[in-house]
Design a protein around this motif. Structure first.
Motif, PDB file in Angstrom:
ATOM      1  N   ARG A  88     -15.147  -4.893  10.205  1.00 41.57           N
ATOM      2  CA  ARG A  88     -13.698  -4.716  10.030  1.00 41.57           C
ATOM      3  C   ARG A  88     -13.246  -5.527   8.820  1.00 41.57           C
ATOM      4  O   ARG A  88     -13.708  -6.642   8.596  1.00 41.57           O
ATOM      5  N   GLY A  89     -12.335  -4.925   8.060  1.00 41.93           N
ATOM      6  CA  GLY A  89     -11.757  -5.609   6.913  1.00 41.93           C
ATOM      7  C   GLY A  89     -10.449  -6.266   7.313  1.00 41.93           C
ATOM      8  O   GLY A  89      -9.674  -5.714   8.092  1.00 41.93           O
ATOM      9  N   ILE A  90     -10.223  -7.454   6.772  1.00 51.08           N
ATOM     10  CA  ILE A  90      -9.008  -8.229   7.067  1.00 51.08           C
ATOM     11  C   ILE A  90      -8.237  -8.443   5.762  1.00 51.08           C
ATOM     12  O   ILE A  90      -8.791  -8.941   4.787  1.00 51.08           O
ATOM     13  N   ARG A  91      -6.973  -8.047   5.754  1.00 49.24           N
ATOM     14  CA  ARG A  91      -6.124  -8.272   4.579  1.00 49.24           C
ATOM     15  C   ARG A  91      -5.232  -9.487   4.758  1.00 49.24           C
ATOM     16  O   ARG A  91      -5.053 -10.276   3.847  1.00 49.24           O
ATOM     17  N   ASN A  94      -2.080 -11.529  10.156  1.00 48.48           N
ATOM     18  CA  ASN A  94      -1.727 -10.684  11.309  1.00 48.48           C
ATOM     19  C   ASN A  94      -2.769  -9.593  11.544  1.00 48.48           C
ATOM     20  O   ASN A  94      -2.953  -9.155  12.675  1.00 48.48           O
ATOM     21  N   ASP A  95      -3.495  -9.163  10.497  1.00 44.66           N
ATOM     22  CA  ASP A  95      -4.627  -8.246  10.688  1.00 44.66           C
ATOM     23  C   ASP A  95      -5.661  -8.904  11.591  1.00 44.66           C
ATOM     24  O   ASP A  95      -6.216  -8.275  12.480  1.00 44.66           O
ATOM     25  N   TYR A 124      -6.756  -6.251  -3.368  1.00 44.10           N
ATOM     26  CA  TYR A 124      -6.710  -5.125  -2.435  1.00 44.10           C
ATOM     27  C   TYR A 124      -5.857  -5.383  -1.194  1.00 44.10           C
ATOM     28  O   TYR A 124      -5.813  -4.537  -0.308  1.00 44.10           O
ATOM     29  N   THR A 125      -5.177  -6.515  -1.129  1.00 43.81           N
ATOM     30  CA  THR A 125      -4.425  -6.823   0.092  1.00 43.81           C
ATOM     31  C   THR A 125      -3.310  -5.817   0.378  1.00 43.81           C
ATOM     32  O   THR A 125      -2.992  -5.569   1.529  1.00 43.81           O
ATOM     33  N   SER A 126      -2.746  -5.217  -0.644  1.00 43.59           N
ATOM     34  CA  SER A 126      -1.651  -4.268  -0.405  1.00 43.59           C
ATOM     35  C   SER A 126      -2.136  -2.832  -0.234  1.00 43.59           C
ATOM     36  O   SER A 126      -1.332  -1.935   0.017  1.00 43.59           O
ATOM     37  N   VAL A 127      -3.451  -2.608  -0.356  1.00 44.54           N
ATOM     38  CA  VAL A 127      -3.984  -1.248  -0.279  1.00 44.54           C
ATOM     39  C   VAL A 127      -4.280  -0.899   1.180  1.00 44.54           C
ATOM     40  O   VAL A 127      -5.245  -1.371   1.763  1.00 44.54           O
TER      41      VAL A 127
END
Length: 157
Positions: A88-91, A94-95, A124-127
């Motif tokens: 899982r990717g975390i940005r 809260n993710d 990439y945090t906003s993608v």
């Protein structure tokens, strides 16, 4: 024993943020399945076939990456492909809270499957696929957020 991992999501569409997580995870696993989950509560913008085609095209030269479409529990899909890991990717923070709750549930369903979290690179945090779909729906330029093959398909739509 092979380290097999499932990266679940809708990938509607697959973004450069997803690619960042996928490419950075390849040193950790022998095989990575990109799991396109069916969500009955969501109507996808792009067909499952289109999403699978994109993944196959993007990773045509990377034999460690494959895709699978599944419905139901992620742990059941893991069993189907013999995956012992979920990626899982975390940005954002809260993710993590949301993803940890899912990881805990998955672990309680099958204690042999471990969830691995990778934080995305700052650019990439906003993608997010949801935001990218909004840009596409409203005629904006989504090219900075999409792999070239996906952007080309979106432009031709």
């Amino acid at each position: 024993m092979q380290r097999i991992c499932l990266f679940p999501g809708t990938f509607d569409p697959i973004t450069v943020g997803h690619l960042d997580i996928i490419y950075r995870s390849l040193d950790l696993f022998d095989k990575l399945y990109i799991g396109i989950g069916r969500n009955a509560a969501k109507v996808p913008m792009f067909s499952e076939e289109k999403r699978v085609d994109w993944i196959q095209s993007i990773f045509k030269d990377e034999p460690r990456v494959d895709s699978v479409v599944y419905e139901g529990l992620t742990v059941d899909c893991c069993k189907r492909v013999n995956a012992k890991f979920i990626l899982r990717g975390i940005r954002y923070v809260n993710d993590f809270e949301y993803e940890k709750a899912i990881a805990d549930m998955n672990r309680s369903l099958d204690h042999n499957i471990e969830t691995i979290f990778l934080t995305c690179l700052p650019q990439y945090t906003s993608v997010a696929s949801t935001l990218v779909r909004d840009v596409i729906r409203n005629g904006g330029d989504a090219s900075p957020f999409l792999p070239p093959i996906v952007n080309q398909a979106v432009q031709n739509k």
